[in-house]
Design a protein around this motif. Structure first.
Motif, PDB file in Angstrom:
ATOM      1  N   TRP A 106      44.493  42.425  37.373  1.00  0.00           N
ATOM      2  CA  TRP A 106      43.418  42.901  36.507  1.00  0.00           C
ATOM      3  C   TRP A 106      43.538  44.415  36.348  1.00  0.00           C
ATOM      4  O   TRP A 106      43.792  45.138  37.319  1.00  0.00           O
ATOM      5  N   LYS A 128      43.913  32.978  37.275  1.00  0.00           N
ATOM      6  CA  LYS A 128      43.706  34.414  37.104  1.00  0.00           C
ATOM      7  C   LYS A 128      43.972  34.811  35.655  1.00  0.00           C
ATOM      8  O   LYS A 128      43.195  35.556  35.039  1.00  0.00           O
ATOM      9  N   TYR A 170      37.254  36.435  41.711  1.00  0.00           N
ATOM     10  CA  TYR A 170      37.525  37.166  40.478  1.00  0.00           C
ATOM     11  C   TYR A 170      36.319  37.964  39.984  1.00  0.00           C
ATOM     12  O   TYR A 170      36.371  39.192  39.890  1.00  0.00           O
TER      13      TYR A 170
END
Length: 390
Positions: free
Chosen positions: A175, A329, A305
């Motif tokens: 991320w 993900k 997450y």
């Protein structure tokens, strides 16, 4: 400098102070810290009867420790996350021994970052010029089949390639903070269908009476770590077999490294029902271990997450690495990124065969990463992929 530099190897970080070792570490990677690596030793997760036998190579000059390699004699391929079982089979089929081999890595930790540890004024090339020749000579003399550097910075992989190592490219999903102001702002980067789905997943958690607590530093109690350890062992026994870490490790890491720990704990009716163990350093957050006491819809996504992303945005973290593997993900805003490792095989014919394999694999992996990101649920990521395609 080489004439004034002494190279030695030690079997324990007990022989070096945390202050001196951490001068070499990665400012963005907590796993390079003395506190993390020495906790693995103190808890007997490495050394002894394990397959990870530490042998740290250290260079010193008139200014102190110059550079170091966290090196391990390895007697199997478990806990590495760069899979080379087929290489071991190739060796065996040709009457050769693949084990023991040599490994420069952080045990059980598939995270990117500096592995050629050095002071700020020392380059990877300078460190390797001093440390690599005696390491290779020793490894060959002691009968190691090969030397492997795992999850490197790209610059380090290029430096090793210039010295005869072969580069392997794999991938993970990370991320990236694109200057988001809050989680809602992050959701604005998604295509509408996926944005609606994520909102529903988070609403399901809230509607079920589950509260997510973030605990870090001194707010983390031994009871919290007991919960995390029980979740960790349950997940491992269910998915992968025996866990690599023991309860003693979690106790020691809390004592030595609490300022870098972040837990996300799920509570319901006063009970802790799930959670994740994370570490932070610099502008990076790393998700490591997850587990729960039962099946709770979407709790995995929330703890692994969404809550960490919300925390990362609030605290200005630039990167969140949530561990190995990744389809789930990717669908939740983690683009595919390349990871690098470097390999030197002492046997000439085996080295040539593995290099041919790696050359083909590199081309395939680079194309796969590009193609994957073209289908990203993040609008901007897909646009970037299309621009690269042109």
């Amino acid at each position: 400098m080489p004439g004034k530099t002494k190279v030695s190897r030690i079997s324990s970080l007990q022989e070096i102070s945390a202050e001196d070792w951490n001068l070499l570490g990665d400012p963005e990677n907590p796993f390079s810290n003395h506190e993390f690596l020495y906790s693995l030793e103190l808890s007997s997760c490495v050394g002894g009867r394990t397959s990870w036998h530490p042998e740290y190579w250290v260079a010193e000059d008139e200014d102190g420790i110059h550079s170091s390699l966290p090196f391990y004699h390895k007697y199997d391929s478990y806990g590495e996350y760069i899979f080379d079982h087929s290489w071991a089979n190739f060796f065996s089929q040709n009457g050769l021994s693949y084990y023991p081999k040599g490994l420069v890595a952080y045990p059980f930790t598939p995270v990117n970052g500096k592995k050629i540890l050095r002071r700020n004024n020392v380059s990877a090339d300078e460190a390797l010029d001093i440390l690599l020749p005696p390491l290779l000579e020793s490894a060959k003399t002691e009968g190691l089949s090969s030397i492997h550097f795992l999850f490197l910075e790209e610059e380090e992989a290029k430096a090793l390639e210039r010295r005869g190592f072969s580069t392997r490219i794999t991938h993970q999903f990370h991320w990236k903070n694109r200057a988001y102001t809050d989680f809602e702002n992050f959701l604005g980067d998604f295509r509408s269908k996926k944005r609606i789905q994520i909102k529903k997943e988070r609403e399901t958690i809230k509607g079920s009476g589950i509260e997510i607590l973030c605990k870090e530093g001194r707010d983390i109690s031994e009871k919290d770590m007991d919960s995390i350890y029980s979740f960790y062992t349950e997940t491992y026994s269910r998915k992968w077999g025996s866990p690599y870490l023991n309860r003693k490790f979690f106790k020691i890491i809390l004592e030595k490294f609490s300022q870098n720990l972040v837990l996300f704990l799920a509570q319901k009716d006063g009970d802790t029902i799930g959670g994740t163990f994370n570490l932070k350093k610099g502008k990076k957050l790393y998700g490591r271990y997850w587990g729960s006491s039962g099946h709770f819809p979407f709790l995995h996504f929330e703890c692994c997450y969404y809550a960490p992303i919300e925390y990362a945005i609030k605290n200005g973290f630039e990167i969140f690495e949530a561990g190995a593997q990744g389809e789930q993900k990717f669908l939740r805003g983690f683009p595919a990124v390349p990871t690098y490792s470097s390999h030197f095989i002492f046997h000439d014919q085996a080295r040539n065969a593995i290099e041919r394999f790696l050359e083909s694999e590199r081309m395939h992996m680079q194309e796969m990463i590009r193609e994957t990101n073209l289908s990203s649920p993040l609008k901007d990521e897909a646009v970037r992929g299309e621009s690269e395609d042109r």
